[in-house]
Design a protein around this motif. Structure first.
Motif, PDB file in Angstrom:
ATOM      1  N   PHE A 185       0.711  -1.181   0.156  1.00  0.00           N
ATOM      2  CA  PHE A 185       0.160   0.256  -0.228  1.00  0.00           C
ATOM      3  C   PHE A 185       0.894   1.077  -0.389  1.00  0.00           C
ATOM      4  CE2 PHE A 185       0.521   0.803   4.376  1.00  0.00           C
ATOM      5  CZ  PHE A 185       0.687  -0.051   5.021  1.00  0.00           C
ATOM      6  N   GLY A 186       0.154   2.537  -0.253  1.00  0.00           N
ATOM      7  CA  GLY A 186       1.057   3.807  -0.361  1.00  0.00           C
ATOM      8  C   GLY A 186       0.041   4.617  -0.494  1.00  0.00           C
ATOM      9  N   LEU A 187       0.667   5.736  -0.336  1.00  0.00           N
ATOM     10  CA  LEU A 187       0.619   7.692  -1.129  1.00  0.00           C
ATOM     11  C   LEU A 187       1.309   8.001  -2.180  1.00  0.00           C
ATOM     12  CD1 LEU A 187      -0.273   8.107   2.527  1.00  0.00           C
ATOM     13  CD2 LEU A 187      -1.977   8.072   1.003  1.00  0.00           C
ATOM     14  N   GLN A 188       1.112   8.851  -2.652  1.00  0.00           N
ATOM     15  CA  GLN A 188       1.475   9.717  -3.593  1.00  0.00           C
ATOM     16  C   GLN A 188       0.547  11.225  -3.748  1.00  0.00           C
ATOM     17  OE1 GLN A 188       2.326   7.561  -7.331  1.00  0.00           O
ATOM     18  NE2 GLN A 188       2.800   9.824  -8.745  1.00  0.00           N
ATOM     19  N   ALA A 189       1.675  11.815  -4.146  1.00  0.00           N
ATOM     20  CA  ALA A 189       0.651  13.373  -3.784  1.00  0.00           C
ATOM     21  C   ALA A 189       1.646  14.056  -4.584  1.00  0.00           C
ATOM     22  CB  ALA A 189       1.173  13.956  -2.606  1.00  0.00           C
ATOM     23  N   ASN A 190       1.219  14.866  -5.814  1.00  0.00           N
ATOM     24  CA  ASN A 190       1.298  14.854  -7.507  1.00  0.00           C
ATOM     25  C   ASN A 190       1.213  17.303  -7.105  1.00  0.00           C
ATOM     26  OD1 ASN A 190       2.037  12.235  -7.823  1.00  0.00           O
ATOM     27  ND2 ASN A 190       3.910  13.123  -9.629  1.00  0.00           N
ATOM     28  N   TYR A 191       2.097  17.259  -7.440  1.00  0.00           N
ATOM     29  CA  TYR A 191       1.870  19.313  -7.406  1.00  0.00           C
ATOM     30  C   TYR A 191       2.764  19.372  -8.847  1.00  0.00           C
ATOM     31  CZ  TYR A 191       2.067  23.687  -7.504  1.00  0.00           C
ATOM     32  OH  TYR A 191       1.617  25.558  -8.047  1.00  0.00           O
ATOM     33  N   PHE A 192       1.750  19.581 -10.187  1.00  0.00           N
ATOM     34  CA  PHE A 192       2.224  20.425 -11.770  1.00  0.00           C
ATOM     35  C   PHE A 192       1.916  21.228 -11.725  1.00  0.00           C
ATOM     36  CE2 PHE A 192       0.605  15.497 -11.414  1.00  0.00           C
ATOM     37  CZ  PHE A 192       0.955  15.464 -12.330  1.00  0.00           C
ATOM     38  N   ASN A 193       2.890  21.955 -12.265  1.00  0.00           N
ATOM     39  CA  ASN A 193       3.048  23.521 -12.920  1.00  0.00           C
ATOM     40  C   ASN A 193       3.062  23.444 -14.485  1.00  0.00           C
ATOM     41  OD1 ASN A 193       2.616  25.720 -13.438  1.00  0.00           O
ATOM     42  ND2 ASN A 193       4.426  26.575 -11.991  1.00  0.00           N
ATOM     43  N   ILE A 194       2.325  23.401 -15.317  1.00  0.00           N
ATOM     44  CA  ILE A 194       2.663  22.961 -16.442  1.00  0.00           C
ATOM     45  C   ILE A 194       2.366  24.537 -17.260  1.00  0.00           C
ATOM     46  CG2 ILE A 194       2.585  22.347 -19.073  1.00  0.00           C
ATOM     47  CD1 ILE A 194       1.787  19.452 -17.209  1.00  0.00           C
ATOM     48  N   LYS A 195       2.904  24.751 -17.955  1.00  0.00           N
ATOM     49  CA  LYS A 195       3.335  26.222 -19.030  1.00  0.00           C
ATOM     50  C   LYS A 195       3.267  25.766 -20.327  1.00  0.00           C
ATOM     51  CE  LYS A 195       5.306  28.845 -15.064  1.00  0.00           C
ATOM     52  NZ  LYS A 195       6.420  29.568 -14.325  1.00  0.00           N
ATOM     53  N   TYR A 196       2.442  26.287 -20.618  1.00  0.00           N
ATOM     54  CA  TYR A 196       2.835  26.639 -22.645  1.00  0.00           C
ATOM     55  C   TYR A 196       2.245  28.070 -23.000  1.00  0.00           C
ATOM     56  CZ  TYR A 196       2.503  25.561 -26.912  1.00  0.00           C
ATOM     57  OH  TYR A 196       2.448  24.852 -28.508  1.00  0.00           O
ATOM     58  N   ASN A 197       3.332  28.260 -23.518  1.00  0.00           N
ATOM     59  CA  ASN A 197       3.314  29.782 -24.544  1.00  0.00           C
ATOM     60  C   ASN A 197       3.608  28.858 -25.522  1.00  0.00           C
ATOM     61  OD1 ASN A 197       4.907  32.305 -25.101  1.00  0.00           O
ATOM     62  ND2 ASN A 197       3.254  32.596 -24.023  1.00  0.00           N
TER      63      ASN A 197
END
Lengths: 277, 889
Positions: B542-554
């Motif tokens: 068992f496990g936990l996962q946390a992601n924070y994404f920041n995606i920029k497209y210009n």
């Protein structure tokens, strides 16, 4: 369950070709190309032709005119039948001259081709408002072998402005009006004078355009036409992919069951004179 | 009362890895103790060989050691050095007791309580380097009772019948080892050392030992590769993990322009790539000729082609789990490879007793081979400029030739620290980048004006990723792995031209034209995975996962128009639970569930999964899997002729880019003998919420609502894969065949379904490796049905009111035609070399596309005066390469 069934089927019978030619797809002979640009004050004209199939032989083919169609244009409750011009096969006009194109009206083209109803609809846009030019006359030096480096034309810009609060599409075309080409820069030979003398913008969604003095190749009078155009007209200018890597594309047509365009535009005209200094 | 000087001098060394796994009597003493006092020899013996030496200082006083004892087993060594003394000795395991002739040898043979049906734990590692070996297989001989070591090399094996049972330990690329347990072994920390089936070792064929390049797991859809072994396969200058996986059935092998994997009808972005626990978002070097992973820095790669377990998430199709090398625990090592294309070097060494370091670096240089790739994939070193609409042609074309600057590099580094026997802390960092600079500058003086015209044509892409991992073995049954990681993918494309001029009034005027694209993805993650070996029937993870994404497209044009400017943030929280359940011997069922909450849509996602395998007999195995999968970060691909693959990542938001989902159904069976494996798997994969980006309606003018760029559709992929592998012998290799299809349905293209652009109906692959003494010959052959494309059917012209004429192509059914079939033969020969006892090396010659097959990459169409001009753009032709490898060990 459906998926499980698919899987079972897959295991039991190795895949057979599943690529069907979708129903409703027109074969190339059944495709008609419509060309029609309605403008207020001008008699409507519809040109119908076929698509040139790409075959392995390398002979150049000319698009065949599509004749003997029963073409009609309706506006509101009125319906006008068009007839084919005898001297230009494939071109249809309204013989009674009662059909007059008017700003704001919606026109619908209709005819049947290979049992398919070909339909095109367009609403005539408004005439450009407050179309103005910063100068109606500019003077440029003639450039000859003897002119030397100082003889370059100045970077004068002619500002054209108009109203465009809605970010509509506009197209500018500049036509050289003289019969003889009076070259400004005589140092370089101009191969295609007609192409150099007449130029146009890409479709614009802004309310201004600058013509640089360097864009003029000949002395004389120019007609500047600003056309308020519809989106389907603007789409003809899109850069289209020509490679199978990106996926071949063609312009999205506003003609149902056909290719080409049935559109309308509305223009205003200004003039500028380019004179020798 | 005991005199202080008589206190036995005991050295107890609690090193992490002691010599317990081998009998001390059989230990070979290879140090030369010439002309040393006996006392200093004994001190050194305890230090250098981790022995406990018990002696009275008074007894050994005055004795010296003469020569003639070099390279002796410990027993004989002791006899030799104690000749002509009045000392006697006894060796029991790793203890040596020395007394004078009048003294009593009190060291007793250790008596162990016999054990039966007990739980055994241990560690699997590389004998030579001391590196841990993750995912090694351990099985009790004569039973089906087995297990796998975890990512840190530890394993727990339940219900070992007796303390004299035999274990069979296997690891891909290493020689299999049969280990006879002894009471002493099982009572101490068990460390199993495996010997590399090294291509650099002289060929020694020992019955029962085996070295595999590729190993198909007993679990469904799982395959492992040995990065070290792939050097024998033909290559284009860099032995490449991804290219090798492309030789397996179910993975498309005809995508030369992409190192990414098209697994079972999935696209490369649907393949989760984990490197030491962090996600890598882009794997292409040099237009996809190579992957971004340096195989010198990789110890283990596992690929799950589908039906993967709940501990992995966030991707639709497949998982590639790459474990970086820890570095040599025992010695300093240095190695280098040099090919026509790149230079590749690595070093690994221990620092003190608890730290290991690995550093690997690779950089391309602009050789003739590099330029060949470059020219092939960057078809023109020219730019097309669009001018005003003058006359019949909507644009003018001006060619300028420039000398492009282009290179790639990557760096891998890993530091591992073992603060205690139960903990491992490791820090891994990876950085890779491709640079392609085609920029140029013109300075002109024109009349009274100075003009400066600089054209930027810069393409940069790469990754920076790092993870800090702490693993702890709490006890025999519980193991935790926790990591924090960061991953950044960046891609910049600057295709602008800047014109600066000083006019007659000495004023500067600057204009910028062209396009500028910048995609920047950041992924911060926290993950914890736990393994709990409850008993023989249950292993819970068992496990936990946390992601924070920041995606920029210009995406900008002409420094005035912003076509797209996205700056999206979202978090993803996931929890998973799965059980390796063995209700009866031979049957293993893994039910699991993954629950995610994605802030981008503010919705929970529930992904149940189930896989099972059943051993009918020793040789026959049945396997099946089912599962649901979701993907939140999507890659939108825009292939680009001039700069290779062009893609950008987007976060799903259920407005324009949707969260995509898939459902896998897989069944299969395998038949395995000691030398051969026959494996069949059939799959069906339903794909929903796929996003495509189109160039189709991007106008050259005006502002655009970017929402219009994305089309959403569904599809499915199905197929059946066959694999026959000859695992052992001078001639080894495999043959694979895949029958598959990938069908998409995007309403924007009409009601009809169409074959996806990467759909391949038949794919056949053959890999053969033949070893003859120091020579290794290898060949690979690939045949694949041509991929679909959209064919032009005809052309037409439209005359505009200003009397100019535009020409258009009428396209046929979406992906209704196919390129010619793809096939290619590659061959290689390599010779191993030994430079004394110090170093080894190899020289290999490789020939890519031996019979120079002109495989079509894509077609270009142009309509000129009603005639279609069709040009085939081909993939790489015949290409030779030589690689030199050198390594200290």
């Amino acid at each position: 369950m459906n998926k499980i069934f698919r899987l079972v089927v897959l295991l039991a019978f190795p895949m057979t070709g599943c690529q069907e030619n979708g129903e409703g797809t027109l074969s190339i002979e059944q495709v008609v190309v419509v060309e029609s640009f309605l403008a207020p004050g001008q008699p409507p004209s519809i040109k119908l032709s076929s698509v040139i199939p790409f075959t392995t032989d390398t002979t150049t083919e000319i698009a065949n005119a599509i004749s003997a169609m029963e073409v009609s244009i309706s506006v509101g409750d009125l319906n006008y039948n068009l007839v084919e011009m005898t001297d230009t096969p494939g071109t249809y006009e309204e013989p009674t001259k009662r059909l007059v194109i008017e700003e704001g009206e919606t026109y619908q083209l209709q005819f049947t081709y290979f049992d398919h109803e070909v339909i095109g609809t367009t609403q005539v846009p408004s005439k450009p408002a407050n179309f103005e030019i910063s100068d109606t006359l500019i003077k440029l030096p003639r450039i000859t072998e003897d002119s030397g480096p100082g003889g370059m034309p100045s970077m004068t810009e002619i500002e054209l402005t108009w109203d465009n609060d809605e970010s509509d599409y506009y197209l500018l075309t500049i036509h050289y009006m003289e019969e003889e080409y009076d070259t400004i820069n005589t140092v370089f030979e101009i191969e295609d004078a007609a192409a150099a003398a007449n130029f146009s913008s890409q479709p614009l969604q802004v309310n201004f355009y600058s013509i640089r003095s360097m864009q003029f190749s000949f002395f004389g009078r120019y007609q500047i036409v600003l056309s308020h155009i519809n989106p389907e007209y603007a789409r003809l200018f899109e850069t289209l992919s020509q490679s199978s890597l990106e996926g071949l594309t063609e312009p999205e047509s506003n003609v149902i069951n056909g290719k080409g365009i049935f559109t309308s535009y509305n223009s205003d005209t200004l003039w500028i004179d380019v004179l020798e200094e | 009362m005991i005199h202080k000087s008589l206190v036995p001098y005991l050295i107890l060394m609690l090193l992490k890895f002691s010599v317990l796994a081998q009998e001390a009597e059989k230990l070979i003493i290879n140090k030369d103790y010439y002309a040393m006092t006996l006392r200093s020899v004994l001190i050194d013996l305890s230090k250098s060989y981790n022995l406990q030496v018990d002696y009275n200082q008074e007894d050994v006083k005055g004795y010296a050691v003469s020569s003639g004892h070099f390279e002796m087993p410990l027993g004989r060594f002791m006899e030799t050095i104690l000749t002509n003394t009045d000392l006697k000795f006894k060796i029991v395991e790793d203890q040596i007791q020395i007394r004078n002739n009048s003294g009593e040898l009190s060291l007793n043979d250790k008596v162990y309580v016999p054990q039966a049906d007990f739980t055994l734990t241990g560690l699997v590692r590389d004998q030579e380097t001391g590196e841990i070996l993750p995912f090694a297989q351990i099985i009790v001989v004569g039973t089906t009772n087995g297990t796998t070591s975890n990512v840190d090399g530890y394993f727990t094996l339940f219900h070992v019948p007796s303390d004299t049972s035999q274990l069979l330990v296997g690891y891909v690329g290493y020689e299999k080892k049969t280990l006879s347990l002894t009471p002493r072994l099982v009572n101490n920390k068990l460390v199993i050392d495996l010997v590399k089936g090294s291509l650099q070792l002289a060929d020694v064929n020992i019955v029962g030992e085996r070295k595999d390049l590729m190993k198909v797991s007993e679990k469904i859809s799982e395959t492992a590769l040995t990065p070290r072994e792939i050097a024998v396969l033909p290559s284009l200058g860099e032995k490449d993990i991804f290219r090798t996986f492309q030789l397996l059935p179910g993975i498309s092998g005809s995508n030369e322009g992409s190192a990414g994997l098209y697994v079972r009808g999935g696209t490369p972005d649907q393949n989760l790539i984990l490197y030491d626990g962090f996600t890598v978002y882009h794997v292409d070097h040099l237009f996809g000729m190579f992957s971004t992973f340096n195989s010198n820095a990789v110890i283990d790669v596992k690929l799950f082609k589908g039906g993967f377990e709940s501990r992995y998430g966030g991707r639709l199709s497949s998982v590639m789990d790459i474990v970086g090398k820890d570095g040599n625990e025992n010695n300093f090592n240095l190695g280098a490879d040099l090919s026509f294309l790149s230079f590749n070097a690595f070093t690994e060494f221990p620092v003190g007793k608890n730290i290991t370091v690995l550093f690997a670096f690779r950089r391309s240089f602009q050789s003739a081979l590099y330029n060949k790739f470059f020219e092939n994939y960057n078809s023109e070193t020219t730019t097309t400029q669009f001018g005003g609409n003058n006359g019949n042609r909507p644009f003018g074309r001006r060619m300028e030739t420039a000398e492009p600057v282009s290179y790639f590099y990557d760096i891998n580094s890993k530091i591992s620290y073992n603060p205690s026997k139960k903990d491992i802390i490791s820090w891994s960092i990876f950085n890779g980048k491709d640079v392609l600079d085609n920029s140029r500058e013109n300075n002109r003086s024109f009349g009274g004006m100075a003009m400066n015209n600089s054209i930027n044509d810069l393409t940069d892409w790469g990754n920076l990723g790092s993870s800090l991992k702490w693993s702890r073995k709490w006890n025999q049954k519980f193991y935790t792995n926790t990591l924090i990681s960061y991953s950044n993918y960046f891609s910049i494309r600057d295709r602008t031209s800047e014109n600066t001029r000083i006019n007659e009034d000495d004023e500067y005027e600057t204009m910028k034209q062209g396009t500028y694209e910048n995609n920047d993805l950041q992924d911060f993650a926290f993950k914890t995975d736990n393994q709990w070996e409850i008993n023989l029937t249950h292993r819970v993870e068992f496990g936990l996962q946390a992601n924070y994404f920041n995606i920029k497209y210009n995406y900008q044009r002409d420094d005035t128009i912003t076509i797209q400017n996205r700056d999206d943030q979202a978090s993803l929280f996931a929890f998973y639970l799965q059980d390796n359940w063995t209700p009866v011997t031979r049957l293993c069922i893994i039910p699991g569930v993954r629950v995610s909450y994605y802030t981008g849509t503010q919705k929970p996602y529930f992904e149940p999964r189930l896989s099972a395998s059943y051993a009918l007999t020793e040789r026959w195995k049945l396997k099946a899997a089912w599962g649901e999968y979701d993907q939140f970060a999507q890659r939108v691909i825009r292939e680009d002729i001039q700069s290779g693959s062009k893609d950008f990542w987007m976060l799903a938001n259920d407005e324009d880019v949707s969260v995509s989902s898939a459902e896998h159904y897989i069944v299969g069976f395998s038949y395995e003998t000691s030398s051969y494996l026959f494996d069949v798997e059939a799959y069906y994969k339903q794909l929903n919420g796929l996003t495509e980006y189109t160039l189709r309606y991007i106008p050259q003018f005006g502002s655009v609502d970017y929402n219009e760029f994305y089309y959403t559709g569904d599809g499915y992929a199905q197929g059946i894969e066959f694999l026959v592998q000859k695992k052992f012998g001078n001639l080894s290799g495999w043959m694979g065949y895949t029958l598959g299809e990938v069908i998409y349905n995007f309403p924007v293209y009409g009601d009809n379904s169409f074959a996806a652009s990467h759909d391949v109906t038949h794919e056949f692959k053959m890999v053969g490796i033949y070893k003859l003494k120091k020579w290794t010959f290898s060949m690979t052959w690939i045949f694949a049905t041509g991929k679909p494309y959209t064919k032009p059917l005809g052309g037409y012209q439209i005359e505009l009111p200003d009397e100019t004429v535009q020409e258009y192509i009428m396209v046929g059914q979406k992906n209704g035609s196919r390129y010619p079939n793809y096939h290619r033969l590659d061959m290689a020969v390599s010779r191993n070399m030994k430079f004394g006892d110090m170093a080894t090396g190899a020289i290999s010659f490789s020939l890519f596309n031996v019979y120079n097959r002109k495989n079509v990459w894509y077609k270009e169409f142009e309509m000129v005066e009603g005639q279609l001009i069709e040009t085939d753009v081909n993939l790489l032709g015949i290409t030779p390469n030589i690689t030199l490898s050198f390594s200290l060990k």
